[in-house]
Design a protein around this motif. Structure first.
Motif, short mmCIF file in Angstrom:
data_model
loop_
_atom_site.label_atom_id
_atom_site.label_comp_id
_atom_site.label_asym_id
_atom_site.label_seq_id
_atom_site.Cartn_x
_atom_site.Cartn_y
_atom_site.Cartn_z
N CYS A 57 -83.87 38.91 -2.34
CA CYS A 57 -82.55 38.54 -2.89
C CYS A 57 -82.71 37.51 -4.00
O CYS A 57 -82.01 37.56 -5.03
N ALA A 58 -83.62 36.56 -3.82
CA ALA A 58 -83.80 35.50 -4.82
C ALA A 58 -84.32 36.05 -6.14
O ALA A 58 -83.89 35.63 -7.22
N VAL A 59 -85.28 36.98 -6.06
CA VAL A 59 -85.87 37.49 -7.31
C VAL A 59 -84.91 38.39 -8.06
O VAL A 59 -85.22 38.81 -9.18
N LEU A 60 -83.74 38.69 -7.48
CA LEU A 60 -82.76 39.48 -8.23
C LEU A 60 -82.26 38.75 -9.47
O LEU A 60 -81.68 39.38 -10.37
N LEU A 61 -82.47 37.43 -9.53
CA LEU A 61 -82.09 36.70 -10.74
C LEU A 61 -82.93 37.10 -11.94
O LEU A 61 -82.60 36.77 -13.08
N LEU A 62 -84.04 37.82 -11.68
CA LEU A 62 -84.89 38.30 -12.77
C LEU A 62 -84.55 39.72 -13.19
O LEU A 62 -85.26 40.31 -14.00
N ARG A 63 -83.44 40.26 -12.68
CA ARG A 63 -83.15 41.68 -12.92
C ARG A 63 -82.84 41.98 -14.38
O ARG A 63 -83.05 43.10 -14.83
N ARG A 64 -82.36 41.02 -15.13
CA ARG A 64 -82.07 41.26 -16.55
C ARG A 64 -83.34 41.21 -17.40
O ARG A 64 -83.41 41.85 -18.45
N ARG A 65 -84.32 40.40 -16.98
CA ARG A 65 -85.54 40.24 -17.75
C ARG A 65 -86.57 41.31 -17.42
O ARG A 65 -87.21 41.86 -18.32
N LEU A 66 -86.73 41.63 -16.13
CA LEU A 66 -87.74 42.61 -15.69
C LEU A 66 -87.10 43.62 -14.75
O LEU A 66 -87.45 43.71 -13.57
N PRO A 67 -86.17 44.42 -15.22
CA PRO A 67 -85.48 45.33 -14.28
C PRO A 67 -86.37 46.42 -13.71
O PRO A 67 -86.32 46.69 -12.50
N VAL A 68 -87.21 47.04 -14.55
CA VAL A 68 -88.04 48.15 -14.06
C VAL A 68 -89.13 47.63 -13.12
O VAL A 68 -89.34 48.19 -12.03
N GLN A 69 -89.83 46.56 -13.51
CA GLN A 69 -90.88 46.01 -12.66
C GLN A 69 -90.31 45.55 -11.32
O GLN A 69 -90.92 45.76 -10.26
N LEU A 70 -89.14 44.93 -11.36
CA LEU A 70 -88.52 44.46 -10.12
C LEU A 70 -88.13 45.63 -9.22
O LEU A 70 -88.35 45.59 -8.00
N ALA A 71 -87.59 46.69 -9.80
CA ALA A 71 -87.20 47.85 -8.99
C ALA A 71 -88.41 48.51 -8.35
O ALA A 71 -88.38 48.87 -7.16
N VAL A 72 -89.49 48.66 -9.11
CA VAL A 72 -90.70 49.28 -8.55
C VAL A 72 -91.26 48.44 -7.41
O VAL A 72 -91.63 48.96 -6.33
N ALA A 73 -91.34 47.12 -7.60
CA ALA A 73 -91.89 46.25 -6.56
C ALA A 73 -91.03 46.28 -5.31
O ALA A 73 -91.55 46.35 -4.18
#
Length: 396
Positions: A57-73
Motif C-alpha cells: 500500500c505504501a509503495v502505491l505513492l510511486l504509481r505515477r513515477r513507475l507504474p509498469v515496474q510497480l504493477a509487475v512487482a
C-alpha cells in the motif's frame, strides 16, 4: 546511476493517490478474514503477509513515477502474498489508465498467466480456495477494464478540449482576417480619396508657384480651388478617422457614402477645373433614364469610379498636361468596361514634392478592387502614353 524525474503532483493528484492507498488498505483489512491460509504456515506467515500488504500500500505513492515496474512487482509478489490484492488492483488500474495499449496488454498477460493452470485445477480444487481465486481474477479484470474506460474518457476530454481550442483559434483567425480586410478597405479609401484631393491641391498650388504674375482673377480662382480641395480633403479624412474610431468592422466602412457611376461626370469636371484636358464618352448611355436594360450594380459603379479617380491622379502625377480620354461602355450581356488612356505629355514631368511618388501601390490597389468585384484590370504603356483597362461584371 539512474536519476528519476520528479513528478509534480497537484492537490487533486495527492487526494487521488491517498484515496487509492486507503482503498487498497481497507480492501486488505476487509478481505483478511476470507483469505485462506494453510494450517502448516502458522501465524508468522500471516504476519509477514500483512507486513507485505502494508508495504504494498505504501509503495502505491510511486504509481505515477513507475507504474509498469510497480504493477509487475506487485503481481509477482501477489502470487504468494494474499494481502497484495488491493495494491495489485490499483497498480494494474494505473497502467491501464496511463500507458499505451501494448504495455497494458503485456501487464494483463502477466496478471492472467496463472489462469489456464487455475482452470485446469479447478475441478479438483477445494471450494474455499476456488472462490477467492475466481474473485481475484474478476477483480483484476475489473481494475483493468475501469482503467481502460478512464483512459478513453481522458482521451475524449482531451480531444474535445483540443477541438475547442482549435475552434477558438480559428474564430480569432477569422476575426483578425476580417479586421485586416476592413483596414485594407479603409486604406484603399484613404489612398484613392485623399490622393485625388491632394493631387488637385498640388496642381493649383504649383500653378501659383510657377506663375506669380498671373492675373488677379486667375489667382483668386486657383486659391478658391485650393481652399475647396483642402476643405474636402479634411472632410474625407474626418470621415475615415471616424470609421476607425467607431469600429474596425467592414460594416462601419460600408456606412460611409460611396460614389456611383454617375459621379464620374463630377469627377471629370473637377479634373478639368484643375486644368486637365479630359474627354469622357459612353457614360450618358449607362446612367440615363431607366430603359429596358438594368443599370450596373452599385459595386461595379463604385469600382469604375475608383479606377478612373486613381488613373486621373496618376496622370497628374506622372504626365501633367497630357490629354486623357475616359471611355465607359458595356451592357448586361458583356459587362462593364472602363478605359483611361493618356497621350504622351507635352513636356517631361518635373518632380513635384507636393505630389510625390506612389510606388505603384495605386495600380496594385485598383487590380485588387477589380478582382474583389469579380473583374480584372490591366495597365501599361501604350503609344507613348499609358493605358488602364478594366472589365467588371454588370451585376454582382
Amino acid at each position: 546511476m539512474r536519476h528519476f524525474h520528479r513528478v509534480h503532483r497537484t492537490r487533486r493528484d495527492w487526494a487521488a493517490d491517498l484515496g487509492l492507498l486507503l482503498f487498497a488498505a481497507c480492501f486488505a483489512a476487509i478481505s483478511s478474514r476470507s483469505v485462506p491460509v494453510s494450517e502448516t504456515l502458522g501465524p508468522a506467515w500471516r504476519a509477514a503477509d500483512q507486513v507485505a500488504g502494508g508495504l504494498g500500500c505504501a509503495v502505491l505513492l510511486l504509481r505515477r513515477r513507475l507504474p509498469v515496474q510497480l504493477a509487475v512487482a506487485l503481481l509477482l509478489a501477489g502470487s504468494v502474498a494474499h494481502y497484495l490484492t488491493g495494491p495489485s488492483m490499483v497498480a494494474v488500474f494505473t497502467v491501464a489508465a496511463t500507458r499505451p495499449w501494448r504495455v497494458t496488454g503485456w501487464v494483463a498477460a502477466l496478471a492472467f498467466a496463472p489462469l489456464p493452470v487455475f482452470l485446469w485445477q479447478l475441478p479438483d480444487m477445494a471450494e474455499d480456495r476456488a472462490g477467492p481465486a475466481v474473485t481475484y481474477f474478476a477483480l483484476i479484470a475489473g481494475s483493468i477494464g475501469w482503467g481502460l474506460f478512464r483512459r478513453s474518457r481522458q482521451q475524449l476530454i482531451a480531444s474535445l478540449r483540443e477541438r475547442a481550442e482549435l475552434a477558438e483559434a480559428d474564430a480569432e483567425s477569422r476575426a483578425e482576417r476580417a479586421r485586416m480586410e476592413a483596414r485594407e478597405e479603409i486604406a484603399r479609401e484613404m489612398h484613392d480619396v485623399l490622393g485625388h484631393r491632394l493631387s488637385l491641391l498640388s496642381v493649383h498650388a504649383g500653378a501659383l508657384e510657377y506663375h506669380p504674375g498671373a492675373p488677379p482673377a486667375e489667382i483668386a480662382r486657383a486659391a478658391g480651388v485650393i481652399r475647396e480641395s483642402a476643405h474636402l480633403a479634411l472632410h474625407d479624412l474626418r470621415e475615415v478617422i471616424g470609421v476607425l474610431r467607431t469600429g474596425s468592422g467592414k460594416e462601419a466602412a460600408d456606412d460611409r457614402p460611396q460614389p456611383e457611376l454617375a459621379d464620374l461626370e463630377r469627377l471629370v469636371a473637377e479634373a478639368r477645373a484643375a486644368g486637365g484636358r479630359i474627354g469622357l464618352t459612353g457614360l450618358s448611355g449607362l446612367t440615363g433614364p431607366a430603359g429596358a436594360a438594368p443599370a450596373p450594380s452599385p459595386l461595379a459603379g463604385r469600382t469604375a469610379y475608383r479606377i478612373v479617380q486613381e488613373a486621373l491622379t496618376n496622370v497628374r502625377r506622372h504626365a501633367p498636361g497630357a490629354a486623357v480620354e475616359v471611355t465607359v461602355a458595356g451592357r448586361p450581356a458583356d459587362g462593364l468596361t472602363v478605359e483611361v488612356r493618356n497621350a504622351r505629355p507635352p513636356r517631361p514631368p518635373r518632380p513635384d514634392p507636393g505630389i510625390g511618388e506612389g510606388g505603384g501601390q495605386g495600380l496594385i490597389g485598383l487590380a485588387e478592387r477589380a478582382r474583389l468585384a469579380g473583374g480584372e484590370l490591366t495597365a501599361g504603356p501604350s503609344d507613348g502614353g499609358f493605358r488602364v483597362h478594366a472589365w467588371l461584371p454588370w451585376q454582382g
